[in-house]
Write a protein that holds these residues in place. Structure first.
Motif, PDB file in Angstrom:
ATOM      1  N   PRO A  30      60.851  41.421 -17.313  1.00  0.00           N
ATOM      2  CA  PRO A  30      61.120  40.062 -16.813  1.00  0.00           C
ATOM      3  C   PRO A  30      62.216  39.370 -17.621  1.00  0.00           C
ATOM      4  N   ILE A  31      63.045  38.601 -16.960  1.00  0.00           N
ATOM      5  CA  ILE A  31      64.075  37.842 -17.671  1.00  0.00           C
ATOM      6  C   ILE A  31      64.052  36.361 -17.309  1.00  0.00           C
ATOM      7  N   SER A  32      63.342  35.993 -16.224  1.00  0.00           N
ATOM      8  CA  SER A  32      63.352  34.595 -15.800  1.00  0.00           C
ATOM      9  C   SER A  32      62.153  34.319 -14.910  1.00  0.00           C
ATOM     10  N   MET A  33      61.627  33.118 -14.987  1.00  0.00           N
ATOM     11  CA  MET A  33      60.540  32.704 -14.111  1.00  0.00           C
ATOM     12  C   MET A  33      61.095  32.362 -12.734  1.00  0.00           C
ATOM     13  N   PHE A  34      60.223  32.374 -11.746  1.00  0.00           N
ATOM     14  CA  PHE A  34      60.621  31.946 -10.405  1.00  0.00           C
ATOM     15  C   PHE A  34      59.846  30.680 -10.068  1.00  0.00           C
ATOM     16  N   ILE A  35      60.551  29.573  -9.992  1.00  0.00           N
ATOM     17  CA  ILE A  35      59.914  28.294  -9.702  1.00  0.00           C
ATOM     18  C   ILE A  35      59.498  28.257  -8.234  1.00  0.00           C
ATOM     19  N   GLY A  36      58.234  27.961  -8.009  1.00  0.00           N
ATOM     20  CA  GLY A  36      57.740  27.853  -6.646  1.00  0.00           C
ATOM     21  C   GLY A  36      56.846  28.993  -6.219  1.00  0.00           C
ATOM     22  N   ALA A  37      56.693  29.997  -7.096  1.00  0.00           N
ATOM     23  CA  ALA A  37      55.807  31.124  -6.789  1.00  0.00           C
ATOM     24  C   ALA A  37      55.352  31.737  -8.112  1.00  0.00           C
ATOM     25  N   SER A 167      75.020  37.632  -2.981  1.00  0.00           N
ATOM     26  CA  SER A 167      74.465  38.034  -1.688  1.00  0.00           C
ATOM     27  C   SER A 167      72.954  38.209  -1.810  1.00  0.00           C
ATOM     28  N   GLU A 168      72.547  38.834  -2.910  1.00  0.00           N
ATOM     29  CA  GLU A 168      71.112  38.972  -3.172  1.00  0.00           C
ATOM     30  C   GLU A 168      70.455  37.597  -3.275  1.00  0.00           C
ATOM     31  N   GLN A 169      71.105  36.690  -3.991  1.00  0.00           N
ATOM     32  CA  GLN A 169      70.547  35.354  -4.152  1.00  0.00           C
ATOM     33  C   GLN A 169      70.523  34.606  -2.826  1.00  0.00           C
ATOM     34  N   GLY A 170      71.527  34.872  -1.975  1.00  0.00           N
ATOM     35  CA  GLY A 170      71.551  34.235  -0.664  1.00  0.00           C
ATOM     36  C   GLY A 170      70.322  34.599   0.158  1.00  0.00           C
ATOM     37  N   MET A 171      69.913  35.866   0.088  1.00  0.00           N
ATOM     38  CA  MET A 171      68.696  36.290   0.781  1.00  0.00           C
ATOM     39  C   MET A 171      67.481  35.619   0.166  1.00  0.00           C
ATOM     40  N   MET A 172      67.470  35.523  -1.149  1.00  0.00           N
ATOM     41  CA  MET A 172      66.380  34.854  -1.853  1.00  0.00           C
ATOM     42  C   MET A 172      66.298  33.386  -1.441  1.00  0.00           C
ATOM     43  N   MET A 173      67.451  32.757  -1.298  1.00  0.00           N
ATOM     44  CA  MET A 173      67.503  31.346  -0.935  1.00  0.00           C
ATOM     45  C   MET A 173      66.943  31.121   0.469  1.00  0.00           C
ATOM     46  N   ILE A 174      67.303  32.011   1.400  1.00  0.00           N
ATOM     47  CA  ILE A 174      66.784  31.899   2.760  1.00  0.00           C
ATOM     48  C   ILE A 174      65.260  31.987   2.764  1.00  0.00           C
ATOM     49  N   LEU A 175      64.729  32.970   2.038  1.00  0.00           N
ATOM     50  CA  LEU A 175      63.279  33.160   2.002  1.00  0.00           C
ATOM     51  C   LEU A 175      62.577  32.004   1.277  1.00  0.00           C
ATOM     52  N   ALA A 176      63.202  31.494   0.220  1.00  0.00           N
ATOM     53  CA  ALA A 176      62.601  30.392  -0.529  1.00  0.00           C
ATOM     54  C   ALA A 176      62.489  29.133   0.331  1.00  0.00           C
ATOM     55  N   VAL A 177      63.519  28.898   1.153  1.00  0.00           N
ATOM     56  CA  VAL A 177      63.532  27.693   1.984  1.00  0.00           C
ATOM     57  C   VAL A 177      62.657  27.836   3.219  1.00  0.00           C
ATOM     58  N   THR A 188      66.634  21.439  -7.640  1.00  0.00           N
ATOM     59  CA  THR A 188      67.349  20.818  -8.757  1.00  0.00           C
ATOM     60  C   THR A 188      66.952  21.475 -10.078  1.00  0.00           C
ATOM     61  N   GLY A 189      65.706  21.934 -10.160  1.00  0.00           N
ATOM     62  CA  GLY A 189      65.257  22.657 -11.351  1.00  0.00           C
ATOM     63  C   GLY A 189      65.595  24.126 -11.300  1.00  0.00           C
ATOM     64  N   ILE A 190      65.703  24.681 -10.087  1.00  0.00           N
ATOM     65  CA  ILE A 190      66.028  26.094  -9.934  1.00  0.00           C
ATOM     66  C   ILE A 190      67.491  26.367 -10.265  1.00  0.00           C
ATOM     67  N   LEU A 191      68.372  25.411  -9.988  1.00  0.00           N
ATOM     68  CA  LEU A 191      69.814  25.639 -10.132  1.00  0.00           C
ATOM     69  C   LEU A 191      70.228  26.175 -11.500  1.00  0.00           C
ATOM     70  N   PRO A 192      69.807  25.546 -12.613  1.00  0.00           N
ATOM     71  CA  PRO A 192      70.222  26.097 -13.916  1.00  0.00           C
ATOM     72  C   PRO A 192      69.729  27.523 -14.139  1.00  0.00           C
ATOM     73  N   LEU A 193      68.502  27.818 -13.694  1.00  0.00           N
ATOM     74  CA  LEU A 193      67.972  29.174 -13.827  1.00  0.00           C
ATOM     75  C   LEU A 193      68.761  30.145 -12.954  1.00  0.00           C
ATOM     76  N   MET A 194      69.113  29.703 -11.764  1.00  0.00           N
ATOM     77  CA  MET A 194      69.872  30.560 -10.860  1.00  0.00           C
ATOM     78  C   MET A 194      71.234  30.910 -11.453  1.00  0.00           C
ATOM     79  N   VAL A 195      71.899  29.922 -12.036  1.00  0.00           N
ATOM     80  CA  VAL A 195      73.205  30.163 -12.651  1.00  0.00           C
ATOM     81  C   VAL A 195      73.068  31.156 -13.812  1.00  0.00           C
ATOM     82  N   TYR A 196      72.045  30.958 -14.639  1.00  0.00           N
ATOM     83  CA  TYR A 196      71.785  31.881 -15.752  1.00  0.00           C
ATOM     84  C   TYR A 196      71.528  33.300 -15.249  1.00  0.00           C
TER      85      TYR A 196
END
Length: 222
Positions: A30-37, A167-177, A188-196
């Motif tokens: 693991p390298i990062s938490m996933f906010i919302g799940a 592209s991978e994140q784009g699929m993740m974003m679709i599923l998250a929304v 707003t909290g996911i953005l910094p983690l996503m950039v990292y």
């Protein structure tokens, strides 16, 4: 099939197996938490763009498919979207490979997918549009990449690993929304983690890709 085709087929099969295994192994870290799940993102986000650079589109598709399926059962705690989590590496590796290896058609398909992902996010989470800025940058880079003939390798590879990981994140974003129904306030909290995460994926994949291309170039090309 002639005898001359067997070595190439065996080599392609070997590459698919090797990179699928690497994806599964790195899924454990693991390298990062996933906010919302109740799950996490793993080091395998580095391997997805590596597959995009080093494998053909068909190899990238099958390596990510097999790796994603096995990882789903080996590390179920990482499956933040249930079985749909398998789509993440498939989309990232396949679109990334198409863009890198099939410039014009790959750029078109990847740009259309990223535009769709951006639209899918904006439709529901328009109060926070800044989240899709990195995805928009990926589209620009994909279009810019169509004139890459004279681009040095150490510049070209980071561009395409970034396109792949976004592209991978784009699929993740679709599923998250649309699957998890995460509201814009959470993003707003996911953005910094996503950039990292995407910087980690881009830089890590760049280092691995350039290193492997230098060490075992014959294995990576038929």
């Amino acid at each position: 099939m002639t005898k001359d085709n067997f070595p190439n087929k065996a080599l392609r099969t070997s590459r698919i197996g090797v990179f699928a295994s690497l994806y599964v192994i790195t899924s454990i870290i693991p390298i990062s938490m996933f906010i919302g799940a109740p799950s996490f993102l793993a080091l395998n986000l580095i391997i997805t763009p590596v597959m995009a650079i080093l494998l053909s589109p068909s190899e990238a598709f099958f390596a990510s498919l097999f790796g994603g399926i096995i990882a789903f059962y080996v590390v179920p705690s990482q499956a933040m979207f249930g079985p749909y989590t398998i789509l993440l590496p498939i989309v990232g590796a396949t679109f990334g490979s198409l863009t890198y290896h099939k410039r014009k058609i790959g750029t078109l398909l990847t740009s259309l997918f990223l535009a769709f992902a951006i639209s899918a996010y904006i439709i529901k989470n328009y109060p926070f549009p800044y989240f899709v800025v990195p995805h928009s940058v990926a589209i620009i880079l994909a279009i810019f990449g169509t004139i890459r003939k004279m681009t040095p390798l150490h510049v070209k590879i980071p561009i395409y690993t970034y396109i792949s990981t976004m592209s991978e994140q784009g699929m993740m974003m679709i599923l998250a929304v649309h699957l998890l129904g995460l509201p814009w306030q959470i993003f707003t909290g996911i953005l910094p983690l996503m950039v990292y995460e995407r910087i980690t994926g881009t830089l890590g994949a760049t280092v691995i890709s350039i290193s492997l291309l230098s060490i075992i170039p014959k294995y990576l090309h038929t």
